[in-house]
Write an enzyme that holds these catalytic residues in place. Sequence first.
Site, PDB file in Angstrom:
ATOM      1  N   LYS A  22       0.825  -1.210   0.000  1.00  0.00           N
ATOM      2  CA  LYS A  22       0.000   0.000   0.000  1.00  0.00           C
ATOM      3  C   LYS A  22       0.860   1.262   0.000  1.00  0.00           C
ATOM      4  CE  LYS A  22      -1.808   1.568   4.021  1.00  0.00           C
ATOM      5  NZ  LYS A  22      -1.571   2.980   4.364  1.00  0.00           N
ATOM      6  N   ASN A  23       1.821   1.308   0.929  1.00  0.00           N
ATOM      7  CA  ASN A  23       2.561   2.555   1.111  1.00  0.00           C
ATOM      8  C   ASN A  23       3.618   2.807   0.039  1.00  0.00           C
ATOM      9  OD1 ASN A  23       0.943   3.104   3.242  1.00  0.00           O
ATOM     10  ND2 ASN A  23       2.432   2.564   4.826  1.00  0.00           N
ATOM     11  N   ARG A  92      -4.926  10.681   4.256  1.00  0.00           N
ATOM     12  CA  ARG A  92      -3.862  11.673   4.389  1.00  0.00           C
ATOM     13  C   ARG A  92      -2.847  11.599   3.258  1.00  0.00           C
ATOM     14  NH1 ARG A  92      -3.035  13.994   8.860  1.00  0.00           N
ATOM     15  NH2 ARG A  92      -0.832  14.067   8.348  1.00  0.00           N
ATOM     16  N   CYS A 116      -5.603  12.704  12.830  1.00  0.00           N
ATOM     17  CA  CYS A 116      -6.223  11.400  12.598  1.00  0.00           C
ATOM     18  C   CYS A 116      -6.132  10.580  13.867  1.00  0.00           C
ATOM     19  CB  CYS A 116      -5.605  10.692  11.403  1.00  0.00           C
ATOM     20  SG  CYS A 116      -4.026   9.979  11.737  1.00  0.00           S
ATOM     21  N   ARG A 121      -0.262  14.434  13.280  1.00  0.00           N
ATOM     22  CA  ARG A 121       0.332  14.255  11.951  1.00  0.00           C
ATOM     23  C   ARG A 121       0.332  15.509  11.061  1.00  0.00           C
ATOM     24  NH1 ARG A 121      -1.762   8.635   9.614  1.00  0.00           N
ATOM     25  NH2 ARG A 121       0.147   8.708   8.414  1.00  0.00           N
ATOM     26  N   PRO A 122       1.065  16.542  11.465  1.00  0.00           N
ATOM     27  CA  PRO A 122       1.146  17.734  10.617  1.00  0.00           C
ATOM     28  C   PRO A 122       1.931  17.483   9.328  1.00  0.00           C
ATOM     29  CG  PRO A 122       2.593  17.939  12.527  1.00  0.00           C
ATOM     30  CD  PRO A 122       1.843  16.650  12.698  1.00  0.00           C
ATOM     31  N   VAL A 123       1.840  18.430   8.376  1.00  0.00           N
ATOM     32  CA  VAL A 123       2.598  18.295   7.121  1.00  0.00           C
ATOM     33  C   VAL A 123       3.553  19.475   6.952  1.00  0.00           C
ATOM     34  CG1 VAL A 123       0.948  16.830   5.891  1.00  0.00           C
ATOM     35  CG2 VAL A 123       0.659  19.312   5.825  1.00  0.00           C
ATOM     36  N   ASP A 124       3.964  20.066   8.093  1.00  0.00           N
ATOM     37  CA  ASP A 124       4.838  21.240   8.043  1.00  0.00           C
ATOM     38  C   ASP A 124       6.159  20.976   7.319  1.00  0.00           C
ATOM     39  OD1 ASP A 124       5.085  19.561  10.437  1.00  0.00           O
ATOM     40  OD2 ASP A 124       6.754  20.856  10.967  1.00  0.00           O
ATOM     41  N   GLN A 125       6.657  19.744   7.397  1.00  0.00           N
ATOM     42  CA  GLN A 125       7.951  19.447   6.758  1.00  0.00           C
ATOM     43  C   GLN A 125       7.816  19.388   5.233  1.00  0.00           C
ATOM     44  OE1 GLN A 125      10.797  19.375   8.680  1.00  0.00           O
ATOM     45  NE2 GLN A 125       9.273  20.031  10.170  1.00  0.00           N
ATOM     46  N   ASP A 304       4.019   0.420  12.070  1.00  0.00           N
ATOM     47  CA  ASP A 304       2.876  -0.245  11.437  1.00  0.00           C
ATOM     48  C   ASP A 304       2.736  -1.715  11.844  1.00  0.00           C
ATOM     49  OD1 ASP A 304       2.256   2.102  10.209  1.00  0.00           O
ATOM     50  OD2 ASP A 304       3.096   1.578   8.259  1.00  0.00           O
ATOM     51  N   ILE A 326       6.834   6.843  17.218  1.00  0.00           N
ATOM     52  CA  ILE A 326       6.554   7.588  15.976  1.00  0.00           C
ATOM     53  C   ILE A 326       5.262   8.400  16.081  1.00  0.00           C
ATOM     54  CG2 ILE A 326       6.207   7.388  13.463  1.00  0.00           C
ATOM     55  CD1 ILE A 326       9.001   6.481  14.329  1.00  0.00           C
ATOM     56  N   ARG A 396      -9.052  -0.488   4.003  1.00  0.00           N
ATOM     57  CA  ARG A 396      -8.211   0.577   3.452  1.00  0.00           C
ATOM     58  C   ARG A 396      -6.832   0.040   3.088  1.00  0.00           C
ATOM     59  NH1 ARG A 396      -7.964   6.076   6.611  1.00  0.00           N
ATOM     60  NH2 ARG A 396      -6.391   6.195   4.979  1.00  0.00           N
TER      61      ARG A 396
HETATM   62  N1  EPU Z   1       5.596  14.655  11.048  1.00  0.00           N
HETATM   63  C1  EPU Z   1       5.545  15.994  11.336  1.00  0.00           C
HETATM   64  N2  EPU Z   1       5.552  16.891  10.292  1.00  0.00           N
HETATM   65  C2  EPU Z   1       5.570  16.478   8.995  1.00  0.00           C
HETATM   66  C3  EPU Z   1       5.599  15.118   8.711  1.00  0.00           C
HETATM   67  C4  EPU Z   1       5.617  14.211   9.766  1.00  0.00           C
HETATM   68  O1  EPU Z   1       5.541  16.408  12.491  1.00  0.00           O
HETATM   69  O2  EPU Z   1       5.535  17.345   8.107  1.00  0.00           O
HETATM   70  C5  EPU Z   1       5.617  13.662  12.158  1.00  0.00           C
HETATM   71  C6  EPU Z   1       4.341  12.826  12.209  1.00  0.00           C
HETATM   72  O3  EPU Z   1       3.311  13.483  12.906  1.00  0.00           O
HETATM   73  C7  EPU Z   1       4.820  11.558  12.879  1.00  0.00           C
HETATM   74  C8  EPU Z   1       6.270  11.424  12.355  1.00  0.00           C
HETATM   75  O4  EPU Z   1       6.634  12.731  11.911  1.00  0.00           O
HETATM   76  O5  EPU Z   1       4.837  11.735  14.259  1.00  0.00           O
HETATM   77  C9  EPU Z   1       6.447  10.434  11.218  1.00  0.00           C
HETATM   78  O6  EPU Z   1       5.454  10.642  10.253  1.00  0.00           O
HETATM   79  P1  EPU Z   1       5.631  10.305   8.709  1.00  0.00           P
HETATM   80  O7  EPU Z   1       5.529  11.583   7.943  1.00  0.00           O
HETATM   81  O8  EPU Z   1       6.846   9.475   8.494  1.00  0.00           O
HETATM   82  O9  EPU Z   1       4.337   9.441   8.440  1.00  0.00           O
HETATM   83  P2  EPU Z   1       3.490   9.455   7.107  1.00  0.00           P
HETATM   84  O10 EPU Z   1       4.413   9.687   5.971  1.00  0.00           O
HETATM   85  O11 EPU Z   1       2.313  10.325   7.271  1.00  0.00           O
HETATM   86  C10 EPU Z   1       3.785   6.917   6.521  1.00  0.00           C
HETATM   87  C11 EPU Z   1       2.877   5.751   6.299  1.00  0.00           C
HETATM   88  C12 EPU Z   1       2.251   5.330   7.615  1.00  0.00           C
HETATM   89  C13 EPU Z   1       3.383   4.944   8.565  1.00  0.00           C
HETATM   90  C14 EPU Z   1       4.356   6.127   8.730  1.00  0.00           C
HETATM   91  C15 EPU Z   1       5.560   5.811   9.580  1.00  0.00           C
HETATM   92  C16 EPU Z   1       2.148   6.123   4.021  1.00  0.00           C
HETATM   93  C17 EPU Z   1       1.051   6.462   3.084  1.00  0.00           C
HETATM   94  N3  EPU Z   1       1.858   6.138   5.322  1.00  0.00           N
HETATM   95  O12 EPU Z   1       2.979   7.967   7.052  1.00  0.00           O
HETATM   96  O13 EPU Z   1       1.444   4.200   7.352  1.00  0.00           O
HETATM   97  O14 EPU Z   1       2.868   4.592   9.819  1.00  0.00           O
HETATM   98  O15 EPU Z   1       4.826   6.556   7.437  1.00  0.00           O
HETATM   99  O16 EPU Z   1       6.260   4.745   9.064  1.00  0.00           O
HETATM  100  O17 EPU Z   1       3.251   5.813   3.600  1.00  0.00           O
HETATM  101  C18 EPU Z   1      -0.267   2.631   7.780  1.00  0.00           C
HETATM  102  O18 EPU Z   1       0.028   2.095   6.706  1.00  0.00           O
HETATM  103  O19 EPU Z   1      -1.045   2.107   8.614  1.00  0.00           O
HETATM  104  C19 EPU Z   1       0.316   3.934   8.102  1.00  0.00           C
HETATM  105  C20 EPU Z   1      -0.187   4.747   9.025  1.00  0.00           C
END
Ligand code: EPU
Length: 416
Positions: A22-23, A92, A116, A121-125, A304, A326, A396
């Site tokens: 999926k990811n 997301r 969620c 889970r912000p997207v600031d980065q 995960d 995480i 999902r």
């Molecule tokens: N974070 C921030 N700011 C950002 C981005 C991330 O603060 O701009 C924080 C997040 O809140 C979290 C940490 O950094 O605490 C790591 O988040 P990451 O961005 O790595 O997670 P993601 O990219 O949103 C993906 C997977 C998730 C998996 C995580 C961690 C996809 C589509 N989703 O999420 O998958 O848990 O990486 O490995 O690739 C799942 O499949 O069940 C799932 C949740």
Amino acid sequence: MDKLQVVGGKRLEGEIVISGAKNAALPILCAGLLTSGDLELSNVPRLHDVKTILKLLAQTGLAVSQDDERVTLNGSAITTLEAPYELVKTMRASILVLGPLLARFGEAKVSLPGGCAIGSRPVDQHIKGLRALGAEITIEGGYIYAKCKKLKGARIRTDMITVTGTENLLMAATLAEGETVLENAAREPEVTDLANLLVAMGAKIEGIGTDRLVIQGVAELHGARHAVISDRIEAATFLCAVAATGGDILLKNTRTDYFDVALDKLREIGLVMTMGPASIRAQMGGRPKPVSFRTTEYPGFPTDMQAQFMAVNTIASGASRITETIFENRFMHVQEMNRLGASIQTEGNTAHVKGVDRLVGAPVMATDLRASASLVIAAMAAQGTTIIDRIYHLDRGYDRMEVKLSAVGANIVRIK
Ligand code: EPU
């Protein structure tokens, strides 16, 4: 709303074919926006999240044709540079269209994902990185408005390791002018799969698989063919299932080289595994041994898989400690497992699990994708009947999990 009815206590025996990841599939499908050429993808899993991303991509004007696990995309007639709230709020990963749209068309409007179940889970980065590449970004009315003439290569170091953040910036950088260096990049195999696809499309990327990706931007990318890697989380979930129930299963279409930590923990539990070139045979007799772990970014223990291993620990022959680093709120399954008779106490981001002799079936509620999978495992190990509500979370991210498990002897049916 669909539910699952599971009657526990059945030994698992037989073969399970693992689906595409999926990811990996989600960012790879978004890469279809980067080119006017055809992207021919295979091993795309049949999941609700894949349907959602294809719906989102189709409404941008991307042509989508699908034949089971094969998907062909063509981005020669993109008309809408937008990801609306209605779709982003349900998934997301929709944020992954931001980098490609901006890099190829100089503009994008993408809804901010909300919080969620597993954390804020912000997207600031993602935003910080795109700004470093020269994008002008404003946030208004819940939307990210991004604009640029042409993205320009830059050195970007994200404050934390982020999987989709790395993927968004990587896709954007392939079409930026000059060199981009992504430091502190995520090394998950799914990021590597995306990078390999991008290279097949003509991108210039060095350091694939490391935490420093160096990208030389190119003027355009072309079409490519690519098979999505198999899903390590789905495979490890079935391995946990057999560790909890006992049995002998053969996983096919899997790999053995990208989830070492989880496999080591499964060996500690007592699972006996024999590795083939694209298969794993797993045999389990007797009670699982407890395992303690801390989730971290790849190559550490994956968040995960935290809930599924917790399910095995609930019936292990001793106590274990699980620390989630995480996500801030990824223990929603604890209360549900305790309803089945588990003995788990949480203390901040650590769960203390005392193995009990038996779990007993009860009605429970799935709260997120991996929590749902962990409840299926716990229910299969429990005595009697468990009804798992809100199973849409499972759909999902798992391709017909109950069908695959029934085929190896589990007593599990979907109630419409
Ligand atoms: N974070 C921030 N700011 C950002 C981005 C991330 O603060 O701009 C924080 C997040 O809140 C979290 C940490 O950094 O605490 C790591 O988040 P990451 O961005 O790595 O997670 P993601 O990219 O949103 C993906 C997977 C998730 C998996 C995580 C961690 C996809 C589509 N989703 O999420 O998958 O848990 O990486 O490995 O690739 C799942 O499949 O069940 C799932 C949740």
